[in-house]
Scaffold this active site. Structure first.
Site, PDB file in Angstrom:
ATOM      1  N   GLU A 170      -9.574   1.466 -26.850  1.00  0.00           N
ATOM      2  CA  GLU A 170      -9.408   1.295 -25.401  1.00  0.00           C
ATOM      3  C   GLU A 170     -10.403   2.103 -24.579  1.00  0.00           C
ATOM      4  O   GLU A 170     -10.789   1.702 -23.490  1.00  0.00           O
ATOM      5  CB  GLU A 170      -7.964   1.668 -24.997  1.00  0.00           C
ATOM      6  CG  GLU A 170      -6.910   0.669 -25.426  1.00  0.00           C
ATOM      7  CD  GLU A 170      -6.365   0.904 -26.833  1.00  0.00           C
ATOM      8  OE1 GLU A 170      -6.972   1.673 -27.608  1.00  0.00           O
ATOM      9  OE2 GLU A 170      -5.321   0.308 -27.157  1.00  0.00           O
ATOM     10  N   GLY A 217      -3.715  -3.072 -28.889  1.00  0.00           N
ATOM     11  CA  GLY A 217      -2.326  -3.522 -28.984  1.00  0.00           C
ATOM     12  C   GLY A 217      -1.967  -4.040 -30.376  1.00  0.00           C
ATOM     13  O   GLY A 217      -0.792  -4.024 -30.753  1.00  0.00           O
ATOM     14  N   ALA A 230      -4.827  -6.560 -26.807  1.00  0.00           N
ATOM     15  CA  ALA A 230      -4.388  -7.345 -25.656  1.00  0.00           C
ATOM     16  C   ALA A 230      -5.554  -8.234 -25.231  1.00  0.00           C
ATOM     17  O   ALA A 230      -6.709  -7.916 -25.497  1.00  0.00           O
ATOM     18  CB  ALA A 230      -3.986  -6.409 -24.525  1.00  0.00           C
ATOM     19  N   GLU A 238      -1.119  -1.064 -32.317  1.00  0.00           N
ATOM     20  CA  GLU A 238       0.169  -0.575 -31.778  1.00  0.00           C
ATOM     21  C   GLU A 238       1.342  -1.425 -32.259  1.00  0.00           C
ATOM     22  O   GLU A 238       2.402  -0.897 -32.606  1.00  0.00           O
ATOM     23  CB  GLU A 238       0.107  -0.535 -30.249  1.00  0.00           C
ATOM     24  CG  GLU A 238      -0.836   0.557 -29.769  1.00  0.00           C
ATOM     25  CD  GLU A 238      -1.112   0.517 -28.278  1.00  0.00           C
ATOM     26  OE1 GLU A 238      -1.343  -0.577 -27.734  1.00  0.00           O
ATOM     27  OE2 GLU A 238      -1.104   1.583 -27.652  1.00  0.00           O
TER      28      GLU A 238
HETATM   29  N1  CO8 Z   1      -9.257 -10.192 -25.849  1.00  0.00           N
HETATM   30  C1  CO8 Z   1      -9.779 -11.406 -25.558  1.00  0.00           C
HETATM   31  N2  CO8 Z   1     -10.648 -12.069 -26.366  1.00  0.00           N
HETATM   32  C2  CO8 Z   1     -10.986 -11.462 -27.516  1.00  0.00           C
HETATM   33  C3  CO8 Z   1     -10.479 -10.194 -27.892  1.00  0.00           C
HETATM   34  C4  CO8 Z   1      -9.561  -9.561 -26.999  1.00  0.00           C
HETATM   35  N3  CO8 Z   1      -8.982  -8.375 -27.278  1.00  0.00           N
HETATM   36  N4  CO8 Z   1     -11.004  -9.857 -29.087  1.00  0.00           N
HETATM   37  C5  CO8 Z   1     -11.822 -10.875 -29.448  1.00  0.00           C
HETATM   38  N5  CO8 Z   1     -11.808 -11.841 -28.510  1.00  0.00           N
HETATM   39  C6  CO8 Z   1     -12.526 -13.108 -28.515  1.00  0.00           C
HETATM   40  C7  CO8 Z   1     -13.993 -12.920 -28.138  1.00  0.00           C
HETATM   41  O1  CO8 Z   1     -14.155 -12.880 -26.745  1.00  0.00           O
HETATM   42  C8  CO8 Z   1     -14.605 -14.168 -28.760  1.00  0.00           C
HETATM   43  O2  CO8 Z   1     -14.319 -15.275 -27.929  1.00  0.00           O
HETATM   44  P1  CO8 Z   1     -15.484 -16.338 -27.572  1.00  0.00           P
HETATM   45  O3  CO8 Z   1     -15.833 -16.985 -28.904  1.00  0.00           O
HETATM   46  O4  CO8 Z   1     -14.829 -17.273 -26.610  1.00  0.00           O
HETATM   47  O5  CO8 Z   1     -16.629 -15.564 -27.022  1.00  0.00           O
HETATM   48  C9  CO8 Z   1     -13.795 -14.326 -30.050  1.00  0.00           C
HETATM   49  O6  CO8 Z   1     -12.567 -13.619 -29.842  1.00  0.00           O
HETATM   50  C10 CO8 Z   1     -14.487 -13.731 -31.260  1.00  0.00           C
HETATM   51  O7  CO8 Z   1     -14.882 -12.404 -30.921  1.00  0.00           O
HETATM   52  P2  CO8 Z   1     -16.377 -11.844 -31.149  1.00  0.00           P
HETATM   53  O8  CO8 Z   1     -17.379 -12.929 -30.925  1.00  0.00           O
HETATM   54  O9  CO8 Z   1     -16.512 -10.610 -30.349  1.00  0.00           O
HETATM   55  O10 CO8 Z   1     -16.299 -11.552 -32.723  1.00  0.00           O
HETATM   56  P3  CO8 Z   1     -16.970 -10.365 -33.533  1.00  0.00           P
HETATM   57  O11 CO8 Z   1     -16.638 -10.646 -34.965  1.00  0.00           O
HETATM   58  O12 CO8 Z   1     -18.381 -10.172 -33.152  1.00  0.00           O
HETATM   59  O13 CO8 Z   1     -16.154  -9.042 -33.068  1.00  0.00           O
HETATM   60  C11 CO8 Z   1     -14.186  -7.758 -32.505  1.00  0.00           C
HETATM   61  C12 CO8 Z   1     -14.768  -8.962 -33.284  1.00  0.00           C
HETATM   62  C13 CO8 Z   1     -14.760  -6.465 -33.076  1.00  0.00           C
HETATM   63  C14 CO8 Z   1     -12.682  -7.805 -32.692  1.00  0.00           C
HETATM   64  C15 CO8 Z   1     -14.585  -7.865 -31.014  1.00  0.00           C
HETATM   65  O14 CO8 Z   1     -14.241  -9.164 -30.542  1.00  0.00           O
HETATM   66  C16 CO8 Z   1     -13.903  -6.863 -30.148  1.00  0.00           C
HETATM   67  O15 CO8 Z   1     -14.354  -5.745 -30.043  1.00  0.00           O
HETATM   68  N6  CO8 Z   1     -12.803  -7.264 -29.467  1.00  0.00           N
HETATM   69  C17 CO8 Z   1     -12.105  -6.419 -28.539  1.00  0.00           C
HETATM   70  C18 CO8 Z   1     -11.238  -5.405 -29.250  1.00  0.00           C
HETATM   71  C19 CO8 Z   1     -10.573  -4.489 -28.264  1.00  0.00           C
HETATM   72  O16 CO8 Z   1     -11.189  -3.829 -27.464  1.00  0.00           O
HETATM   73  N7  CO8 Z   1      -9.219  -4.450 -28.320  1.00  0.00           N
HETATM   74  C20 CO8 Z   1      -8.426  -3.600 -27.457  1.00  0.00           C
HETATM   75  C21 CO8 Z   1      -8.014  -4.383 -26.247  1.00  0.00           C
HETATM   76  S1  CO8 Z   1      -7.223  -3.373 -25.048  1.00  0.00           S
HETATM   77  C22 CO8 Z   1      -5.635  -3.246 -25.598  1.00  0.00           C
HETATM   78  O17 CO8 Z   1      -5.237  -3.787 -26.591  1.00  0.00           O
HETATM   79  C23 CO8 Z   1      -4.762  -2.409 -24.738  1.00  0.00           C
HETATM   80  C24 CO8 Z   1      -3.414  -2.287 -25.373  1.00  0.00           C
HETATM   81  C25 CO8 Z   1      -2.372  -2.383 -24.327  1.00  0.00           C
HETATM   82  C26 CO8 Z   1      -1.051  -2.697 -24.985  1.00  0.00           C
HETATM   83  C27 CO8 Z   1      -1.006  -4.117 -25.451  1.00  0.00           C
HETATM   84  C28 CO8 Z   1       0.293  -4.443 -26.057  1.00  0.00           C
HETATM   85  C29 CO8 Z   1       0.293  -5.847 -26.419  1.00  0.00           C
END
Ligand code: CO8
Length: 289
Positions: free
Chosen positions: A162, A139, A95, A142
């Site tokens: 999460e 998500g 998400a 999921e």
């Molecule tokens: N939300 C918003 N932006 C994101 C997300 C995210 N989940 N994941 C990546 N991005 C963005 C980063 O902020 C970054 O943006 P910017 O260039 O503007 O700074 C860009 O994507 C690239 O990301 P990174 O620079 O961090 O790239 P890396 O290669 O270093 O890392 C990762 C990639 C490992 C994917 C890292 O970005 C990360 O850990 N992302 C978050 C993953 C996460 O925690 N996901 C779970 C979110 S919570 C959730 O899903 C709850 C579920 C609820 C149900 C949802 C149903 C739809």
């Protein structure tokens, strides 16, 4: 963004835009902001998630588009199965955290955050295959588990991270993952937020097939969708319904349910067509009735 789309050929080079090249694409007539729609083979809809700058993070607008695309494919009589994929870096990184960070309990609970979205996906009756490459986190993992079949590349990265954000999985992760890979493994992954690879997803029975490259993964998913789409839509719909029932019912009730649906299919035209064709050594020409 509009819900309607068609399989009219507009361009065949979309594939290179999201990192895949071999699958010939026929893109939709009406474009979504963050999705590419195509019909790479007869009867197959390919939905490519295309919000690459945020690793396909699911904002509410993006989720609305995905729902809308699912609904249009569901209604399109020319389509028998669909494939959902992302790009080589990300299927979906979860998400959209930036959008979600200021959400309050009363908004989340009061407005049923996530609920309509995850319910709608699980109500789609046409088969959904996900081709997972790159990150499928939160998500994203999921959504993959809501699909009917998961294909992935060996280097894909699944996870329910999460816990690292101070929350828990919210769209079925704790339930579906646990059912498939078992309590101990699921508990370890959900409590630590550690990721697991596409190879592990296959070894643990979460993914049906694992491929060496992302391109092979998408091609494999499209081939399987085309095979499914070549069968009677009535029989395919019934297959999906009875297999899904097994997730909710005990074995005795499940087998009874299966038998009722099995009996019902003798009232379909396609049962007559399929069995007559076998007896006459012909190829069946399904009427989907
Ligand atoms: N939300 C918003 N932006 C994101 C997300 C995210 N989940 N994941 C990546 N991005 C963005 C980063 O902020 C970054 O943006 P910017 O260039 O503007 O700074 C860009 O994507 C690239 O990301 P990174 O620079 O961090 O790239 P890396 O290669 O270093 O890392 C990762 C990639 C490992 C994917 C890292 O970005 C990360 O850990 N992302 C978050 C993953 C996460 O925690 N996901 C779970 C979110 S919570 C959730 O899903 C709850 C579920 C609820 C149900 C949802 C149903 C739809």
């Amino acid at each position: 963004m509009t819900a309607r789309w068609s399989s009219r050929v507009l361009a065949a080079n979309v594939a290179t835009r999201n990192g895949f090249s071999a699958v010939k694409r026929y893109v939709s007539q009406e474009a979504y902001q963050n999705l590419l729609m195509s019909t790479p083979k007869p009867g197959v809809a390919l939905i490519t998630l295309n919000r690459p700058k945020s690793y396909n993070a699911m904002s509410s607008a993006f989720m609305a588009e995905i729902n809308s695309a699912f609904q249009s494919v569901e209604k399109d009589k020319s389509i028998g199965a669909m494939v959902i994929t992302g790009n080589e870096k990300a299927f979906i990184a979860g998400a959209d955290i930036k959008e979600m960070k200021d959400l309050t309990f009363s908004n989340a609970y009061g407005e049923d955050f996530i609920e309509p979205w995850s319910l709608q996906v699980s109500q789609i009756k046409k088969p959904i295959i996900v081709a997972v490459n790159g990150y499928a986190l939160g998500g994203g993992c999921e959504l993959a588990m809501m699909a009917d079949i998961i294909y992935c590349s060996a280097g894909a990265t699944f996870g329910q991270p999460e816990i690292k954000l101070g929350i828990i999985p919210g769209a079925g992760g704790s339930q579906r993952l646990t059912k498939v890979i078992g309590k101990s493994r699921a508990m370890e992954l959900i409590l630590t937020g550690k990721n697991f690879s596409g190879r592990e997803a296959f070894d643990w029975g979460l993914a049906a097939r694992v491929f060496e490259t992302p391109q092979q993964c998408v091609d494999g998913a499209v081939d399987t969708a085309a095979l499914i789409a070549s069968y009677s839509r009535i029989a395919v719909k019934a297959c999906k319904e009875v297999v899904n029932k097994s997730q909710d019912l005990g074995i005795r009730e499940g087998v009874e349910f299966e038998r009722r649906v099995f009996h019902g299919l003798f009232g379909s035209k396609d049962q007559k067509i399929g069995m007559k064709a076998f007896a006459e050594k012909q190829t069946p020409k399904w009427e989907h009735q």
